[in-house]
Design an enzyme around this catalytic site. Sequence first.
Site, PDB file in Angstrom:
ATOM      1  N   SER A 161      21.238  38.559  22.947  1.00 57.84           N
ATOM      2  CA  SER A 161      22.632  39.017  22.907  1.00 57.84           C
ATOM      3  C   SER A 161      22.704  40.315  22.112  1.00 57.84           C
ATOM      4  CB  SER A 161      23.472  37.946  22.194  1.00 57.84           C
ATOM      5  OG  SER A 161      24.791  38.404  21.974  1.00 57.84           O
ATOM      6  N   TYR A 172      25.111  31.972  15.003  1.00 54.25           N
ATOM      7  CA  TYR A 172      24.872  32.401  16.395  1.00 54.25           C
ATOM      8  C   TYR A 172      23.939  33.610  16.409  1.00 54.25           C
ATOM      9  CZ  TYR A 172      25.715  34.042  21.172  1.00 54.25           C
ATOM     10  OH  TYR A 172      25.550  34.460  22.473  1.00 54.25           O
TER      11      TYR A 172
HETATM   12  P1  NDP Z   1      28.416  29.805  29.868  1.00 55.94           P
HETATM   13  O1  NDP Z   1      29.055  28.942  28.824  1.00 55.94           O
HETATM   14  O2  NDP Z   1      29.204  30.088  31.108  1.00 55.94           O
HETATM   15  O3  NDP Z   1      27.006  29.213  30.284  1.00 55.94           O
HETATM   16  C1  NDP Z   1      26.184  28.521  29.400  1.00 55.94           C
HETATM   17  C2  NDP Z   1      25.221  27.686  30.211  1.00 55.94           C
HETATM   18  O4  NDP Z   1      24.353  26.999  29.313  1.00 55.94           O
HETATM   19  C3  NDP Z   1      25.918  26.633  31.060  1.00 55.94           C
HETATM   20  O5  NDP Z   1      25.321  26.619  32.333  1.00 55.94           O
HETATM   21  C4  NDP Z   1      25.644  25.341  30.322  1.00 55.94           C
HETATM   22  O6  NDP Z   1      25.517  24.289  31.261  1.00 55.94           O
HETATM   23  C5  NDP Z   1      24.288  25.649  29.715  1.00 55.94           C
HETATM   24  N1  NDP Z   1      23.973  24.787  28.590  1.00 55.94           N
HETATM   25  C6  NDP Z   1      24.628  24.660  27.408  1.00 55.94           C
HETATM   26  N2  NDP Z   1      24.028  23.728  26.637  1.00 55.94           N
HETATM   27  C7  NDP Z   1      22.982  23.251  27.360  1.00 55.94           C
HETATM   28  C8  NDP Z   1      21.985  22.277  27.122  1.00 55.94           C
HETATM   29  N3  NDP Z   1      21.934  21.588  25.994  1.00 55.94           N
HETATM   30  N4  NDP Z   1      21.069  22.046  28.081  1.00 55.94           N
HETATM   31  C9  NDP Z   1      21.106  22.728  29.242  1.00 55.94           C
HETATM   32  N5  NDP Z   1      22.015  23.668  29.528  1.00 55.94           N
HETATM   33  C10 NDP Z   1      22.940  23.919  28.594  1.00 55.94           C
HETATM   34  O7  NDP Z   1      28.059  31.145  29.116  1.00 55.94           O
HETATM   35  P2  NDP Z   1      27.163  32.428  29.509  1.00 55.94           P
HETATM   36  O8  NDP Z   1      26.822  32.440  30.928  1.00 55.94           O
HETATM   37  O9  NDP Z   1      27.848  33.578  28.925  1.00 55.94           O
HETATM   38  O10 NDP Z   1      25.862  32.143  28.613  1.00 55.94           O
HETATM   39  C11 NDP Z   1      24.547  32.321  29.072  1.00 55.94           C
HETATM   40  C12 NDP Z   1      23.713  32.938  27.962  1.00 55.94           C
HETATM   41  O11 NDP Z   1      24.145  34.261  27.722  1.00 55.94           O
HETATM   42  C13 NDP Z   1      23.820  32.212  26.619  1.00 55.94           C
HETATM   43  O12 NDP Z   1      22.527  32.126  26.049  1.00 55.94           O
HETATM   44  C14 NDP Z   1      24.688  33.146  25.789  1.00 55.94           C
HETATM   45  O13 NDP Z   1      24.442  33.010  24.411  1.00 55.94           O
HETATM   46  C15 NDP Z   1      24.257  34.480  26.343  1.00 55.94           C
HETATM   47  N6  NDP Z   1      25.196  35.569  26.097  1.00 55.94           N
HETATM   48  C16 NDP Z   1      26.430  35.567  26.686  1.00 55.94           C
HETATM   49  C17 NDP Z   1      27.321  36.576  26.418  1.00 55.94           C
HETATM   50  C18 NDP Z   1      28.691  36.584  26.984  1.00 55.94           C
HETATM   51  O14 NDP Z   1      29.529  37.375  26.538  1.00 55.94           O
HETATM   52  N7  NDP Z   1      29.011  35.762  27.972  1.00 55.94           N
HETATM   53  C19 NDP Z   1      26.965  37.683  25.520  1.00 55.94           C
HETATM   54  C20 NDP Z   1      25.637  37.600  24.983  1.00 55.94           C
HETATM   55  C21 NDP Z   1      24.797  36.575  25.269  1.00 55.94           C
HETATM   56  P3  NDP Z   1      25.913  22.745  31.042  1.00 55.94           P
HETATM   57  O15 NDP Z   1      27.138  22.719  30.178  1.00 55.94           O
HETATM   58  O16 NDP Z   1      26.157  22.264  32.442  1.00 55.94           O
HETATM   59  O17 NDP Z   1      24.703  22.115  30.433  1.00 55.94           O
END
Ligand code: NDP
Length: 245
Positions: free
Chosen positions: A142, A155
Site C-alpha cells: 500500500s 495497518y
Molecule cells: P476489499 O475489502 O474489497 O477486499 C479484501 C479482500 O480480502 C476480500 O476479497 C476479502 O474476502 C479478503 N479477505 C479478508 N480477510 C481474509 C481472510 N482472512 N482470508 C481470505 N481472504 C480474506 O478491499 P481491497 O480490494 O481494497 O483490498 C485488497 C488489498 O489491497 C488489501 O491487501 C488492501 O490492504 C490493499 N490496499 C487497498 C487499498 C484501497 O484503497 N482499496 C489501498 C492500498 C492497499 P472475504 O471477506 O470473502 O474473505
Amino acid sequence: MFDVKGKVVAITGASSGIGEAVARLLAAAGAKVVLGARRADRLEIIAADIRKKQGEADLQVIDVSKREDLERLVKKAQDRFGRLDVLISNAGLMPLSPLDQLKVEEWDRMIDVNIKGVLYGIAAALPVFRKQNSGHFINVSSVAGHRIGPNGAVYSATKFAVRAISEGLRQEAGDKIRVTIISPGAVESELASTISDPAVKKRVEDYRKMAIPAEAIASAMAYAIGQPGNVDVNEILIRPTAQPS
Ligand code: NDP
C-alpha cells in the site's frame, strides 16, 4: 498490451475489490484463475461470470490466516490447471484506529491476515515455484507501506512488513522467480468496511472520495505478469492523481 494467456494465477481476496477486478481482467485476457477468499457465494458468482464469458476459473474457499488454506489454494491450481505460475497475495483488511483505543483484536487480525497471510502464501507456493523453476509472487502492500499517518500505525506496520518480506524474497529468489510489490493508494473497494470507530470511518470515507477504480490496480498487476520472464517489475506505486500523500 500484456500477454498473460495460459498463465495459471491464484488470487487471494478475490471476492471483492482489487482481487475481483484482477481475476476478471486476467481471465478475460486468457489466464486461468483460481479465486480464493472466505465468502464462497461471492467467489461462485464471480467464477460463474468468468466462465460465462468463456474464461477459465475455479475457486477455493480459504482463510489466509490458516497456513493449510494457502496450501489448498496452490493445490487447487495444480490439480485443476496442472501448475501455478503466479500467486497474487492480495487479501487484506484495514480497521484503522488510534492506538489509545487498544483495539488489540483488530491489531491481531491485521497481523494474521496482512502479514501472515502473505507469508503462508510464500510457504505454499515457493516449493512449487522452485520445482517448476519458474513462478511469480505479487504481494499487495500500500501507499501505507511507504508512509505512516495517525490511526494507521498497525495497518502501516503490516504493509511495511509486506514490502520488507517481498524485497527479502526477491533477493533470495534467484533468476527464475519474480517478486512484485503492488502499492495502491485510494482504490474503490470494501476496504473501509472493517473500520469499527465511526469517527475514523467517516474521515476515511470522506478522504477516499477521490478513489480510483480497482481496474487501475488490476492492469498494473497484468502489466507485471505480462513481462518476459527475465524482466521483474519490483514495485508499482499507484495513487489517484488527486491523492496528496
Ligand atoms: P476489499 O475489502 O474489497 O477486499 C479484501 C479482500 O480480502 C476480500 O476479497 C476479502 O474476502 C479478503 N479477505 C479478508 N480477510 C481474509 C481472510 N482472512 N482470508 C481470505 N481472504 C480474506 O478491499 P481491497 O480490494 O481494497 O483490498 C485488497 C488489498 O489491497 C488489501 O491487501 C488492501 O490492504 C490493499 N490496499 C487497498 C487499498 C484501497 O484503497 N482499496 C489501498 C492500498 C492497499 P472475504 O471477506 O470473502 O474473505
